[in-house]
Motif scaffolding. Sequence first.
Motif, PDB file in Angstrom:
ATOM      1  N   GLY A 143      11.650  50.714  30.423  1.00  0.00           N
ATOM      2  CA  GLY A 143      10.455  51.227  31.089  1.00  0.00           C
ATOM      3  C   GLY A 143      10.746  51.723  32.494  1.00  0.00           C
ATOM      4  N   ASN A 144      11.579  50.998  33.240  1.00  0.00           N
ATOM      5  CA  ASN A 144      11.922  51.418  34.600  1.00  0.00           C
ATOM      6  C   ASN A 144      12.692  52.736  34.599  1.00  0.00           C
ATOM      7  N   GLU A 145      13.595  52.887  33.642  1.00  0.00           N
ATOM      8  CA  GLU A 145      14.373  54.117  33.569  1.00  0.00           C
ATOM      9  C   GLU A 145      13.479  55.302  33.197  1.00  0.00           C
ATOM     10  N   ILE A 146      12.564  55.088  32.280  1.00  0.00           N
ATOM     11  CA  ILE A 146      11.647  56.159  31.877  1.00  0.00           C
ATOM     12  C   ILE A 146      10.777  56.570  33.054  1.00  0.00           C
ATOM     13  N   GLU A 147      10.320  55.602  33.827  1.00  0.00           N
ATOM     14  CA  GLU A 147       9.519  55.920  35.017  1.00  0.00           C
ATOM     15  C   GLU A 147      10.333  56.718  36.030  1.00  0.00           C
ATOM     16  N   ALA A 148      11.599  56.348  36.214  1.00  0.00           N
ATOM     17  CA  ALA A 148      12.465  57.073  37.148  1.00  0.00           C
ATOM     18  C   ALA A 148      12.680  58.511  36.698  1.00  0.00           C
ATOM     19  N   VAL A 149      12.884  58.726  35.399  1.00  0.00           N
ATOM     20  CA  VAL A 149      13.045  60.083  34.883  1.00  0.00           C
ATOM     21  C   VAL A 149      11.767  60.884  35.123  1.00  0.00           C
ATOM     22  N   GLY A 150      10.611  60.271  34.917  1.00  0.00           N
ATOM     23  CA  GLY A 150       9.338  60.946  35.185  1.00  0.00           C
ATOM     24  C   GLY A 150       9.218  61.349  36.638  1.00  0.00           C
ATOM     25  N   ASP A 151       9.670  60.473  37.553  1.00  0.00           N
ATOM     26  CA  ASP A 151       9.632  60.795  38.972  1.00  0.00           C
ATOM     27  C   ASP A 151      10.529  61.994  39.290  1.00  0.00           C
ATOM     28  N   VAL A 152      11.715  62.040  38.675  1.00  0.00           N
ATOM     29  CA  VAL A 152      12.633  63.163  38.894  1.00  0.00           C
ATOM     30  C   VAL A 152      12.008  64.461  38.381  1.00  0.00           C
ATOM     31  N   VAL A 153      11.397  64.393  37.205  1.00  0.00           N
ATOM     32  CA  VAL A 153      10.761  65.584  36.642  1.00  0.00           C
ATOM     33  C   VAL A 153       9.649  66.075  37.565  1.00  0.00           C
ATOM     34  N   ASP A 154       8.858  65.155  38.099  1.00  0.00           N
ATOM     35  CA  ASP A 154       7.794  65.543  39.033  1.00  0.00           C
ATOM     36  C   ASP A 154       8.373  66.197  40.281  1.00  0.00           C
ATOM     37  N   THR A 155       9.442  65.624  40.829  1.00  0.00           N
ATOM     38  CA  THR A 155      10.063  66.165  42.038  1.00  0.00           C
ATOM     39  C   THR A 155      10.636  67.557  41.783  1.00  0.00           C
ATOM     40  N   VAL A 156      11.329  67.715  40.656  1.00  0.00           N
ATOM     41  CA  VAL A 156      11.899  69.022  40.319  1.00  0.00           C
ATOM     42  C   VAL A 156      10.774  70.035  40.099  1.00  0.00           C
ATOM     43  N   GLY A 157       9.723  69.626  39.429  1.00  0.00           N
ATOM     44  CA  GLY A 157       8.583  70.525  39.208  1.00  0.00           C
ATOM     45  C   GLY A 157       7.960  70.971  40.512  1.00  0.00           C
ATOM     46  N   ASP A 158       7.797  70.036  41.458  1.00  0.00           N
ATOM     47  CA  ASP A 158       7.259  70.392  42.773  1.00  0.00           C
ATOM     48  C   ASP A 158       8.171  71.373  43.493  1.00  0.00           C
ATOM     49  N   ALA A 159       9.504  71.136  43.420  1.00  0.00           N
ATOM     50  CA  ALA A 159      10.467  72.015  44.089  1.00  0.00           C
ATOM     51  C   ALA A 159      10.429  73.411  43.473  1.00  0.00           C
ATOM     52  N   VAL A 160      10.361  73.497  42.161  1.00  0.00           N
ATOM     53  CA  VAL A 160      10.290  74.799  41.497  1.00  0.00           C
ATOM     54  C   VAL A 160       8.992  75.509  41.899  1.00  0.00           C
ATOM     55  N   GLY A 161       7.901  74.768  41.972  1.00  0.00           N
ATOM     56  CA  GLY A 161       6.637  75.359  42.403  1.00  0.00           C
ATOM     57  C   GLY A 161       6.730  75.922  43.809  1.00  0.00           C
ATOM     58  N   ASP A 162       7.402  75.185  44.706  1.00  0.00           N
ATOM     59  CA  ASP A 162       7.581  75.664  46.075  1.00  0.00           C
ATOM     60  C   ASP A 162       8.409  76.943  46.109  1.00  0.00           C
ATOM     61  N   VAL A 163       9.466  77.006  45.300  1.00  0.00           N
ATOM     62  CA  VAL A 163      10.311  78.211  45.252  1.00  0.00           C
ATOM     63  C   VAL A 163       9.496  79.387  44.740  1.00  0.00           C
ATOM     64  N   ILE A 164       8.714  79.175  43.708  1.00  0.00           N
ATOM     65  CA  ILE A 164       7.884  80.260  43.157  1.00  0.00           C
ATOM     66  C   ILE A 164       6.894  80.746  44.204  1.00  0.00           C
ATOM     67  N   ASP A 165       6.275  79.828  44.942  1.00  0.00           N
ATOM     68  CA  ASP A 165       5.343  80.211  45.997  1.00  0.00           C
ATOM     69  C   ASP A 165       6.034  81.033  47.084  1.00  0.00           C
ATOM     70  N   THR A 166       7.239  80.602  47.477  1.00  0.00           N
ATOM     71  CA  THR A 166       7.987  81.306  48.515  1.00  0.00           C
ATOM     72  C   THR A 166       8.373  82.697  48.053  1.00  0.00           C
ATOM     73  N   VAL A 167       8.856  82.820  46.809  1.00  0.00           N
ATOM     74  CA  VAL A 167       9.211  84.137  46.267  1.00  0.00           C
ATOM     75  C   VAL A 167       7.975  85.016  46.225  1.00  0.00           C
TER      76      VAL A 167
END
Length: 90
Positions: free
Chosen positions: A60-84
């Motif tokens: 469960g802890n590992e699955i939660e950590a993967v979810g956090d990484v996915v959220d962080t990457v998604g936010d970063a991709v969103g920021d790049v798209i906004d900047t472009v």
Amino acid sequence: TTATGDGIYSGWGYITVPYLQNTKIKVSFQNIRINSDYQLTAGVVFTDYDENWGGVDDVGNEIEAVGDVVDTVGDAVGDVIDTVGDVIDS
């Protein structure tokens, strides 16, 4: 392994799981039926689990950590798209 019964069994034992490097896992069962080919034909076998056993992990802890990484990457991709988009608009 212990079991009692005449055609229908109750008790506990171990199963071997080939895809887990032949790991033995303790199981318990009540009112199961096994045919002449040693196949379970009725009932349910449950795994036993003790949180104090070593070498067993709650993923469960590992699955939660993967979810956090996915959220962080998604936010970063969103920021790049906004900047472009901002660069293209200006």
